[in-house]
Motif scaffolding. Structure first.
Motif, PDB file in Angstrom:
ATOM      1  N   PHE A 122       0.851  -1.193   0.000  1.00 10.03           N
ATOM      2  CA  PHE A 122       0.000   0.000   0.000  1.00 10.03           C
ATOM      3  C   PHE A 122       0.881   1.234   0.000  1.00 10.03           C
ATOM      4  CE2 PHE A 122      -2.299   3.402   2.122  1.00 10.03           C
ATOM      5  CZ  PHE A 122      -3.503   3.382   1.450  1.00 10.03           C
ATOM      6  N   PRO A 123       0.609   2.244  -0.750  1.00  9.51           N
ATOM      7  CA  PRO A 123      -0.582   2.545  -1.542  1.00  9.51           C
ATOM      8  C   PRO A 123      -0.431   2.258  -3.037  1.00  9.51           C
ATOM      9  CG  PRO A 123       0.643   4.559  -1.278  1.00  9.51           C
ATOM     10  CD  PRO A 123       1.432   3.451  -0.593  1.00  9.51           C
ATOM     11  N   ALA A 124       0.523   1.432  -3.425  1.00  4.35           N
ATOM     12  CA  ALA A 124       0.743   1.149  -4.845  1.00  4.35           C
ATOM     13  C   ALA A 124      -0.462   0.409  -5.425  1.00  4.35           C
ATOM     14  CB  ALA A 124       2.007   0.324  -5.034  1.00  4.35           C
ATOM     15  N   LEU A 125      -0.979   0.925  -6.522  1.00  3.76           N
ATOM     16  CA  LEU A 125      -2.137   0.323  -7.180  1.00  3.76           C
ATOM     17  C   LEU A 125      -1.699  -0.563  -8.334  1.00  3.76           C
ATOM     18  CD1 LEU A 125      -4.469   3.441  -7.397  1.00  3.76           C
ATOM     19  CD2 LEU A 125      -4.762   1.473  -5.903  1.00  3.76           C
ATOM     20  N   SER A 126      -2.406  -1.669  -8.495  1.00  8.26           N
ATOM     21  CA  SER A 126      -2.207  -2.493  -9.686  1.00  8.26           C
ATOM     22  C   SER A 126      -2.748  -1.712 -10.885  1.00  8.26           C
ATOM     23  CB  SER A 126      -2.963  -3.813  -9.531  1.00  8.26           C
ATOM     24  OG  SER A 126      -4.363  -3.558  -9.427  1.00  8.26           O
ATOM     25  N   VAL A 127      -2.317  -2.099 -12.080  1.00 11.25           N
ATOM     26  CA  VAL A 127      -2.855  -1.456 -13.282  1.00 11.25           C
ATOM     27  C   VAL A 127      -4.343  -1.765 -13.382  1.00 11.25           C
ATOM     28  CG1 VAL A 127      -2.744  -1.376 -15.797  1.00 11.25           C
ATOM     29  CG2 VAL A 127      -0.630  -1.458 -14.459  1.00 11.25           C
ATOM     30  N   ALA A 128      -4.661  -3.048 -13.268  1.00 11.55           N
ATOM     31  CA  ALA A 128      -6.058  -3.474 -13.269  1.00 11.55           C
ATOM     32  C   ALA A 128      -6.225  -4.493 -12.153  1.00 11.55           C
ATOM     33  CB  ALA A 128      -6.445  -4.090 -14.607  1.00 11.55           C
ATOM     34  N   PRO A 129      -7.151  -4.272 -11.283  1.00 10.78           N
ATOM     35  CA  PRO A 129      -8.229  -3.291 -11.332  1.00 10.78           C
ATOM     36  C   PRO A 129      -7.932  -1.949 -10.642  1.00 10.78           C
ATOM     37  CG  PRO A 129      -8.666  -4.837  -9.575  1.00 10.78           C
ATOM     38  CD  PRO A 129      -7.367  -5.267 -10.224  1.00 10.78           C
ATOM     39  N   GLY A 130      -6.813  -1.798  -9.952  1.00 10.76           N
ATOM     40  CA  GLY A 130      -6.551  -0.614  -9.141  1.00 10.76           C
ATOM     41  C   GLY A 130      -6.616   0.707  -9.884  1.00 10.76           C
ATOM     42  N   GLN A 131      -5.723   0.907 -10.852  1.00  9.50           N
ATOM     43  CA  GLN A 131      -5.704   2.168 -11.583  1.00  9.50           C
ATOM     44  C   GLN A 131      -6.958   2.336 -12.442  1.00  9.50           C
ATOM     45  OE1 GLN A 131      -1.922   2.798 -13.609  1.00  9.50           O
ATOM     46  NE2 GLN A 131      -0.850   1.742 -11.961  1.00  9.50           N
ATOM     47  N   PHE A 132      -7.482   1.225 -12.937  1.00 10.44           N
ATOM     48  CA  PHE A 132      -8.726   1.254 -13.710  1.00 10.44           C
ATOM     49  C   PHE A 132      -9.858   1.855 -12.880  1.00 10.44           C
ATOM     50  CE2 PHE A 132     -12.769  -0.942 -14.507  1.00 10.44           C
ATOM     51  CZ  PHE A 132     -13.032  -0.504 -15.796  1.00 10.44           C
ATOM     52  N   LEU A 133      -9.942   1.484 -11.601  1.00  7.19           N
ATOM     53  CA  LEU A 133     -10.997   1.997 -10.736  1.00  7.19           C
ATOM     54  C   LEU A 133     -10.718   3.418 -10.255  1.00  7.19           C
ATOM     55  CD1 LEU A 133     -11.712  -1.211  -8.626  1.00  7.19           C
ATOM     56  CD2 LEU A 133     -13.219  -0.173 -10.330  1.00  7.19           C
ATOM     57  N   LEU A 134      -9.457   3.746 -10.028  1.00  9.38           N
ATOM     58  CA  LEU A 134      -9.109   5.059  -9.491  1.00  9.38           C
ATOM     59  C   LEU A 134      -9.558   6.193 -10.407  1.00  9.38           C
ATOM     60  CD1 LEU A 134      -7.724   6.521  -7.132  1.00  9.38           C
ATOM     61  CD2 LEU A 134      -5.614   6.442  -8.455  1.00  9.38           C
ATOM     62  N   LYS A 135      -9.566   5.984 -11.704  1.00 11.32           N
ATOM     63  CA  LYS A 135      -9.995   7.038 -12.630  1.00 11.32           C
ATOM     64  C   LYS A 135     -11.442   7.442 -12.380  1.00 11.32           C
ATOM     65  CE  LYS A 135     -12.129   4.209 -15.973  1.00 11.32           C
ATOM     66  NZ  LYS A 135     -13.065   3.670 -15.002  1.00 11.32           N
ATOM     67  N   ASP A 136     -12.214   6.579 -11.733  1.00  9.44           N
ATOM     68  CA  ASP A 136     -13.597   6.918 -11.427  1.00  9.44           C
ATOM     69  C   ASP A 136     -13.697   8.041 -10.398  1.00  9.44           C
ATOM     70  OD1 ASP A 136     -14.339   5.058 -13.265  1.00  9.44           O
ATOM     71  OD2 ASP A 136     -15.260   3.668 -11.841  1.00  9.44           O
ATOM     72  N   LEU A 137     -12.631   8.305  -9.681  1.00 12.83           N
ATOM     73  CA  LEU A 137     -12.606   9.430  -8.752  1.00 12.83           C
ATOM     74  C   LEU A 137     -12.751  10.750  -9.530  1.00 12.83           C
ATOM     75  CD1 LEU A 137     -12.307  10.112  -5.760  1.00 12.83           C
ATOM     76  CD2 LEU A 137      -9.838  10.186  -6.110  1.00 12.83           C
ATOM     77  N   VAL A 138     -12.070  10.859 -10.654  1.00 13.67           N
ATOM     78  CA  VAL A 138     -12.184  12.049 -11.502  1.00 13.67           C
ATOM     79  C   VAL A 138     -13.588  12.126 -12.102  1.00 13.67           C
ATOM     80  CG1 VAL A 138     -11.301  13.212 -13.569  1.00 13.67           C
ATOM     81  CG2 VAL A 138      -9.729  12.048 -12.018  1.00 13.67           C
ATOM     82  N   LEU A 139     -14.114  10.998 -12.545  1.00 13.45           N
ATOM     83  CA  LEU A 139     -15.453  10.978 -13.122  1.00 13.45           C
ATOM     84  C   LEU A 139     -16.516  11.308 -12.068  1.00 13.45           C
ATOM     85  CD1 LEU A 139     -14.929   7.932 -15.473  1.00 13.45           C
ATOM     86  CD2 LEU A 139     -15.269  10.312 -16.164  1.00 13.45           C
ATOM     87  N   LEU A 140     -16.283  10.914 -10.818  1.00 13.32           N
ATOM     88  CA  LEU A 140     -17.182  11.303  -9.736  1.00 13.32           C
ATOM     89  C   LEU A 140     -17.133  12.819  -9.559  1.00 13.32           C
ATOM     90  CD1 LEU A 140     -19.081  10.824  -7.334  1.00 13.32           C
ATOM     91  CD2 LEU A 140     -17.054  10.335  -5.946  1.00 13.32           C
ATOM     92  N   GLY A 141     -15.934  13.389  -9.570  1.00 13.39           N
ATOM     93  CA  GLY A 141     -15.810  14.843  -9.465  1.00 13.39           C
ATOM     94  C   GLY A 141     -16.539  15.559 -10.593  1.00 13.39           C
ATOM     95  N   ALA A 142     -16.418  15.042 -11.811  1.00 11.54           N
ATOM     96  CA  ALA A 142     -17.122  15.624 -12.957  1.00 11.54           C
ATOM     97  C   ALA A 142     -18.636  15.510 -12.770  1.00 11.54           C
ATOM     98  CB  ALA A 142     -16.691  14.936 -14.250  1.00 11.54           C
TER      99      ALA A 142
END
Length: 156
Positions: A122-142
């Motif tokens: 922690f806090p290193a994210l895997s490419v998938a599913p970690g980084q794949f899911l993290l982008k939803d934080l930006v989409l939530l903000g939008a």
């Protein structure tokens, strides 16, 4: 000179706001359409099946049926968000639903195995599913921005 920057900034903000609504709608419509394919249904299955929020739905729906129902919802949300150019109230409904959907997908970060890269900890994210899911934080903000902007416009 500062008035020029302010005027230019306001024009860019208007373009950015319209662009955000269009981009968010495109994301929903494109990904929603993909939900009707076996490829996408199988791709989201590990995320959904490990979720305490949604996993139980596989007791009632097949993987393909659930994915198709989610696709219908995502297409609807995309169209509602895109409706901002004709109805701020409808767009607010779409943006609200979008907030719920992205909060749900972000919850997968705590329920899906493999989100964090074990070799780095922690806090290193895997490419998938970690980084794949993290982008939803930006989409939530939008989505939150779209909701606020639509509610503000609907009140006028």
């Amino acid at each position: 000179m500062f008035k020029l920057f302010e005027a230019f900034g306001q024009k860019i903000e208007i373009i950015g706001t319209k662009g955000l609504f269009i981009a968010l709608a495109i994301v929903y419509i494109w990904i929603g359409a993909m939900k009707f394919t076996a490829y996408e249904a199988k791709g989201i299955a590990p995320l959904v099946s490990n979720s305490p929020v949604l996993g139980w739905l596989y007791n009632y729906f097949s993987i393909h049926t659930f994915s198709s129902l989610l696709g219908i919802l995502e297409l609807l949300v995309g169209l509602l968000i895109l409706s901002r150019f004709v109805s701020a109230k409808l767009s607010a409904v779409g943006a609200f639903l979008s907030c719920i959907l992205f909060l749900t997908t972000l919850s997968f970060m705590v329920s899906t195995p493999g989100v964090f890269e074990p070799s780095l900890g922690f806090p290193a994210l895997s490419v998938a599913p970690g980084q794949f899911l993290l982008k939803d934080l930006v989409l939530l903000g939008a989505s939150v921005f779209a909701l606020g902007e639509s509610l503000k416009a609907a009140s006028r």
